[in-house]
Design an enzyme around this catalytic site. Structure first.
Site, short mmCIF file in Angstrom:
data_model
loop_
_atom_site.label_atom_id
_atom_site.label_comp_id
_atom_site.label_asym_id
_atom_site.label_seq_id
_atom_site.Cartn_x
_atom_site.Cartn_y
_atom_site.Cartn_z
N GLY A 38 0.92 -1.20 -0.04
CA GLY A 38 -0.07 0.14 0.08
C GLY A 38 0.71 1.13 0.03
N ARG A 67 -2.88 -5.78 8.96
CA ARG A 67 -2.02 -6.81 9.52
C ARG A 67 -1.86 -8.14 8.51
NH1 ARG A 67 -3.78 -8.33 15.55
NH2 ARG A 67 -3.25 -6.54 16.75
N VAL A 68 -2.67 -7.99 7.45
CA VAL A 68 -2.45 -9.10 6.59
C VAL A 68 -2.29 -8.31 5.32
CG1 VAL A 68 -3.21 -11.24 5.49
CG2 VAL A 68 -3.65 -10.62 7.84
N LYS A 69 -1.03 -8.44 4.60
CA LYS A 69 -0.67 -7.76 3.29
C LYS A 69 -0.13 -8.57 2.24
CE LYS A 69 0.98 -3.16 5.47
NZ LYS A 69 1.88 -2.47 5.31
N LYS A 281 46.45 1.69 34.88
CA LYS A 281 47.47 0.51 34.58
C LYS A 281 46.85 -0.71 35.47
CE LYS A 281 51.37 -0.80 33.53
NZ LYS A 281 52.64 -0.30 33.85
N HIS A 282 46.50 -1.75 34.49
CA HIS A 282 46.00 -2.95 35.02
C HIS A 282 44.57 -2.79 35.56
CE1 HIS A 282 48.85 -6.17 34.32
NE2 HIS A 282 49.66 -5.10 34.28
N GLY A 311 53.94 2.68 30.41
CA GLY A 311 53.10 1.48 29.66
C GLY A 311 51.64 1.52 30.10
N ASN A 424 39.68 -3.83 47.91
CA ASN A 424 39.14 -2.79 48.50
C ASN A 424 40.12 -1.46 48.07
OD1 ASN A 424 37.38 -3.77 50.82
ND2 ASN A 424 39.16 -5.13 50.92
N PHE A 472 32.69 0.91 53.81
CA PHE A 472 32.70 1.75 55.30
C PHE A 472 33.97 0.86 55.91
CE2 PHE A 472 29.48 -2.04 56.08
CZ PHE A 472 30.35 -2.87 56.74
N HIS A 523 34.62 -4.53 41.50
CA HIS A 523 35.26 -6.00 41.72
C HIS A 523 36.04 -6.24 40.35
CE1 HIS A 523 32.75 -6.40 45.37
NE2 HIS A 523 33.77 -7.23 45.79
#
Ligand SMILES: NC(=O)c1ncn([C@@H]2O[C@H](COP(=O)(O)O)[C@@H](O)[C@H]2O)c1NC=O
Length: 523
Positions: A38, A67-69, A281-282, A311, A424, A472, A523
């Site tokens: 269409g 919906r149905v073409k 670094k790391h 580095g 930590n 803490f 972490h």
């Protein structure tokens, strides 16, 4: 030998009509018969391109508001027919071959992003006929060319001009793109539905299954170690300055560890509004500083820990200028420099060291809420990314001593840094510069000791500095150690059962302490 497939009949059915008129016109000029649905057919007709509407081709009108073409055997038979074995059945059912399908789908993502989008609106924007044709054409790529991205129109027209047909390689490549497209589309819908199991009007943050698609940006020489294979995949829906979306201007190919470290450096430097430099670094910042300009910021960040900066990965929150580039290149071995821009002169200076990777990001915008992932064997931990920030007005003073203005600024500076140090985490800072960083120790007091040791080894004066702790303090030992080192103020979340003891220790030493009420484990 490549098999070339000519195009005699094409079906065009697109929601996003960008470039479709030009494409259809070029196909028509090559004698291709065009079928269309269409809205697409109307546009092509208005543009003077001969087109046969799918409804008149199949004899079945579009029904149920579209919906149905295209869900009709004459369409799907025409796409799916194996040209070398389905001729008889095609003839029996009056099915003509369709050699090219260009489809893009109802804009589900754009629709659900709109404020106030109802569940009903979302549902009406789930394309059914489109993906069905896309999948059919991609399955039958041996005979059919499928296009789901407007940027591929020219590629196909180029092959038609050159070979009078489309090559195997291109048909297969486009078929892969087609399945990627429908997989991403259905993944998005599954996430949307999966967040609404309890109540369609109140989506949950985490869907029942988590579906997303990542694109391979590059293969990597190896992973964290040389016996591990690796590749870098990026999230195409992520629109924020990032290592993933950065552009490499020069240097060796990035390694797995380079990318991880550059991410850590960039995300940390994005926290600052004044000119800042972060050296990583790391995966841990080994020097962070702000300054009047990025040259000064770099000079001061480097001073924190020149030993580790060797580095390292260096990130800036302002474009790299000539002076800063000169200083870095002539002073230290650096793996990666990343910044939201680099002057032509800065680029020339870095080019003298051809291995140094220079990455440019887009301008930093507002940080968006996103998922953060951590893989465990057999699963993935998913959480919100840690964008938690504390304004100075939210700090809770818990000691008799109060931080002065300089100390308060340093506390907030150190708090921004500590968020990017592995737990930590302890950071000592003075005058907008890290003095010592203690990362990744299994006990907090040892992170504090490491930070002191590093500062002493680099000849930096801790006395008069402030201390930040990502969580803490379980015991007063770290406070006693800080006092001994001459720390004047401490910032930490608070919340220990021994908070009273900790506050008492700070009071004994005349140290000012503020609680943030927010922890920043990493972490
Ligand atoms: N229902 C169908 O049979 C069907 N066939 C094609 N479409 C979609 O209709 C759109 C084009 O529609 P139009 O040409 O009417 O603007 C495309 O996004 C196409 O993917 C359909 N729509 C939704 O399912």
């Amino acid at each position: 030998m490549s098999q070339i497939r000519p195009i005699q009949r094409a079906l065009l059915s697109v929601s996003d009509k960008t470039g479709i008129v030009e494409f259809a016109s070029a196909l028509h000029q090559r004698g291709v018969e065009i079928l269309s649905t269409g809205g697409t057919a109307k546009l092509l007709e208005e543009s003077g391109i001969p087109v046969i509407e799918v409804a008149s081709y199949t004899g079945q009108p579009e029904i149920m508001d579209g919906r149905v073409k295209t869900l009709h055997p004459k369409i799907h038979g025409g796409i799916l027919a194996r040209r070398d074995q389905d001729q008889a059945v095609m003839a029996e059912h009056g099915i003509g071959p369709i050699d090219l399908v260009a489809v893009n789908l109802y804009p589900f993502a754009e629709t659900v992003k709109k404020p106030g989008c109802s569940f009903a609106d979302a549902i009406e924007n789930i394309d059914i006929g489109g993906p069905t044709m896309v999948r059919a054409a991609a399955k039958n790529h041996n005979d059919v060319t499928i296009i789901v991205n407007a940027q591929d129109y020219d590629r196909v027209l180029g092959e038609l001009a050159e070979f009078s047909g489309v090559t195997d390689a291109t048909r297969f490549d486009l078929a892969v793109a087609a399945f990627e497209h429908t997989a991403a589309y259905d993944g998005m819908i599954a996430n949307y539905f999966g967040q609404r199991l309890q109540n369609p009007a109140e989506p949950e943050r985490f869907p029942r299954t988590l579906n997303f698609q990542l694109e391979k940006k590059q293969d990597l020489r190896y992973g964290e170690n040389s016996h591990q294979n690796a590749a870098f995949y990026i999230d195409p829906s992520h629109h924020e300055a990032s290592v993933a979306s950065s552009t490499q201007l020069q240097g060796k190919a990035l390694s797995f560890n380079n990318i991880a470290d550059t991410d850590a450096a960039l995300e940390c430097v994005k926290s600052f509004t004044s000119p800042a430099c972060v050296i990583v670094k790391h995966a841990n910042p080994c020097g962070v500083a702000i300054g009047a300009n990025i040259q000064e910021a770099y000079e001061r960040a480097f001073k924190t820990d020149p030993t580790s900066a060797f580095g390292g990965i260096i990130a800036f929150n302002e474009p790299l200028d000539e002076q800063t580039a000169h200083l870095i290149i002539n002073r230290q071995f650096v793996e990666v420099i990343i910044a939201p821009g680099a002057s032509k002169k800065a680029q020339t200076i870095v080019a003298a060291k051809k291995n140094v990777r220079l990455l440019i990001t887009e301008a930093f915008g507002t940080r968006k809420a996103q998922f953060d992932f951590k893989r465990v064997q057999g699963g993935l931990l998913v959480q919100d990314i840690d964008h938690g920030l504390v304004a100075d007005s939210e700090l809770q003073l818990v000691t008799n001593a109060k931080p002065n203005d300089r100390e308060l600024n340093d506390l907030l500076f150190a708090w921004k840094v500590v968020r990017y140090v592995k737990s930590n985490a302890i950071v000592y800072a003075k005058d907008g510069m890290t003095i010592g960083v203690g990362a990744g120790q299994m006990s907090r007091v040892y992170s504090a000791k490491v930070a002191v040791l590093k500062a002493e080894d680099e000849g930096l004066e801790i006395a008069g500095s402030v201390m930040a702790s990502d969580a803490f303090f379980p015991f007063r030992d770290s406070i006693d150690a800080a006092a001994q080192a001459g720390v004047k103020a401490i910032i930490q979340p608070g919340g220990s059962i021994r908070d009273n003891e900790i506050i008492e220790a700070a009071n004994e030493h005349g140290i000012a302490m503020v609680f943030t009420g927010m922890r920043h484990f990493r972490h």
